[in-house]
Design a protein around this motif. Sequence first.
Motif, PDB file in Angstrom:
ATOM      1  N   ASN A 293       0.817  -1.211   0.000  1.00 38.46           N
ATOM      2  CA  ASN A 293       0.000   0.000   0.000  1.00 38.46           C
ATOM      3  C   ASN A 293       0.853   1.264   0.000  1.00 38.46           C
ATOM      4  OD1 ASN A 293      -2.223  -1.636   0.016  1.00 38.46           O
ATOM      5  ND2 ASN A 293      -2.672  -1.375   2.189  1.00 38.46           N
ATOM      6  N   LEU A 294       1.927   1.277   0.783  1.00 38.25           N
ATOM      7  CA  LEU A 294       2.768   2.473   0.885  1.00 38.25           C
ATOM      8  C   LEU A 294       3.527   2.735  -0.416  1.00 38.25           C
ATOM      9  CD1 LEU A 294       4.263   2.218   4.492  1.00 38.25           C
ATOM     10  CD2 LEU A 294       2.790   4.034   3.604  1.00 38.25           C
ATOM     11  N   VAL A 295       4.071   1.674  -1.008  1.00 40.75           N
ATOM     12  CA  VAL A 295       4.827   1.842  -2.259  1.00 40.75           C
ATOM     13  C   VAL A 295       3.941   2.455  -3.334  1.00 40.75           C
ATOM     14  CG1 VAL A 295       5.878   0.585  -4.178  1.00 40.75           C
ATOM     15  CG2 VAL A 295       6.540   0.048  -1.848  1.00 40.75           C
ATOM     16  N   LEU A 296       2.743   1.923  -3.486  1.00 39.19           N
ATOM     17  CA  LEU A 296       1.850   2.436  -4.522  1.00 39.19           C
ATOM     18  C   LEU A 296       1.346   3.831  -4.186  1.00 39.19           C
ATOM     19  CD1 LEU A 296      -0.169  -0.793  -5.411  1.00 39.19           C
ATOM     20  CD2 LEU A 296       1.931   0.097  -6.440  1.00 39.19           C
ATOM     21  N   ALA A 297       1.089   4.087  -2.892  1.00 38.60           N
ATOM     22  CA  ALA A 297       0.634   5.416  -2.480  1.00 38.60           C
ATOM     23  C   ALA A 297       1.695   6.477  -2.760  1.00 38.60           C
ATOM     24  CB  ALA A 297       0.270   5.409  -0.997  1.00 38.60           C
ATOM     25  N   GLU A 298       2.975   6.053  -2.704  1.00 38.64           N
ATOM     26  CA  GLU A 298       4.073   6.982  -2.968  1.00 38.64           C
ATOM     27  C   GLU A 298       4.358   7.130  -4.465  1.00 38.64           C
ATOM     28  OE1 GLU A 298       5.797   8.882  -0.912  1.00 38.64           O
ATOM     29  OE2 GLU A 298       4.720   8.218   0.882  1.00 38.64           O
ATOM     30  N   GLY A 299       3.610   6.404  -5.284  1.00 33.37           N
ATOM     31  CA  GLY A 299       3.785   6.515  -6.729  1.00 33.37           C
ATOM     32  C   GLY A 299       4.908   5.669  -7.291  1.00 33.37           C
ATOM     33  N   HIS A 300       5.366   4.679  -6.516  1.00 33.44           N
ATOM     34  CA  HIS A 300       6.469   3.826  -6.969  1.00 33.44           C
ATOM     35  C   HIS A 300       5.937   2.499  -7.515  1.00 33.44           C
ATOM     36  CE1 HIS A 300       9.101   6.789  -5.299  1.00 33.44           C
ATOM     37  NE2 HIS A 300       8.683   6.575  -4.062  1.00 33.44           N
ATOM     38  N   HIS A 301       6.858   1.643  -7.951  1.00 32.42           N
ATOM     39  CA  HIS A 301       6.506   0.361  -8.544  1.00 32.42           C
ATOM     40  C   HIS A 301       6.896  -0.787  -7.614  1.00 32.42           C
ATOM     41  CE1 HIS A 301       6.110   2.882 -12.083  1.00 32.42           C
ATOM     42  NE2 HIS A 301       5.614   1.861 -12.765  1.00 32.42           N
ATOM     43  N   LEU A 302       6.130  -1.879  -7.724  1.00 31.92           N
ATOM     44  CA  LEU A 302       6.349  -3.061  -6.896  1.00 31.92           C
ATOM     45  C   LEU A 302       6.452  -4.300  -7.785  1.00 31.92           C
ATOM     46  CD1 LEU A 302       6.311  -4.578  -4.102  1.00 31.92           C
ATOM     47  CD2 LEU A 302       3.819  -4.690  -4.385  1.00 31.92           C
TER      48      LEU A 302
END
Length: 233
Positions: A111-120
């Motif tokens: 959730n945090l990675v995507l909320a920060e606009g990054h990729h997983l």
Amino acid sequence: MIGQLSFDLPVRPALGREAFFVSPANAMAVVMIENWDQWAGRKLALIGPSGAGKTHLAHVWAAASGARIVSARDLPDADIPDLARGPIAVEDIPDIAGDRTAEEALFHLHNLVLAEGHHLLVTADRPVLTWGLTLPDLLSRMQGTQSVTLQQPDDQLLTAVVAKMFGDRQLLPSPETIAYMVTHMDRSFDVARALVADIDRAALELKRPVTRTLAVEVLKGNAPLGRLDIPDT
């Protein structure tokens, strides 16, 4: 009687893009990794059997995107907000199935990675529904993740993989040696890895070069060493 090892060179896997051989068995996965900025929802599950190249492609992606790579098993002790500050690859998700703390850590990281606009990027050896995740919210997030699968190797890929495995051990067998192995071994990345290790070990113990003759002897298992009427190539 085989004696003790006289020496053993370290195995240094080559993990750059130039060392990854593309074949029909993995071409789609390579396309997805190279076009990572177009992932649906900015996330991807990379699926494939052990040894298929998931870790290699994760490193290729990390080099291209600036991502960090972490094992799913290490998530309970990780600083999740820190990991979420950039793109992240989490390897071997099924290893944490049933571990509530680790599953919750992955859920928050997702959730945090995507909320920060990054990729997983996540990796696993089997499809999502067989991972055994017990946290419903995490399972739903993983089910909603676009996936791509690395297949078992075709002849071209298995040849390249075997050559690379030898190269990682600073060995350079002849093309005939590798061709014999590919023709006669079970078609599996795990089998290839074990066979290369066995041939390397036999070469060290017997103080012989890696040749087709040695590969034949190792593949035959109990064949008397040094008694096969096959010339070295």
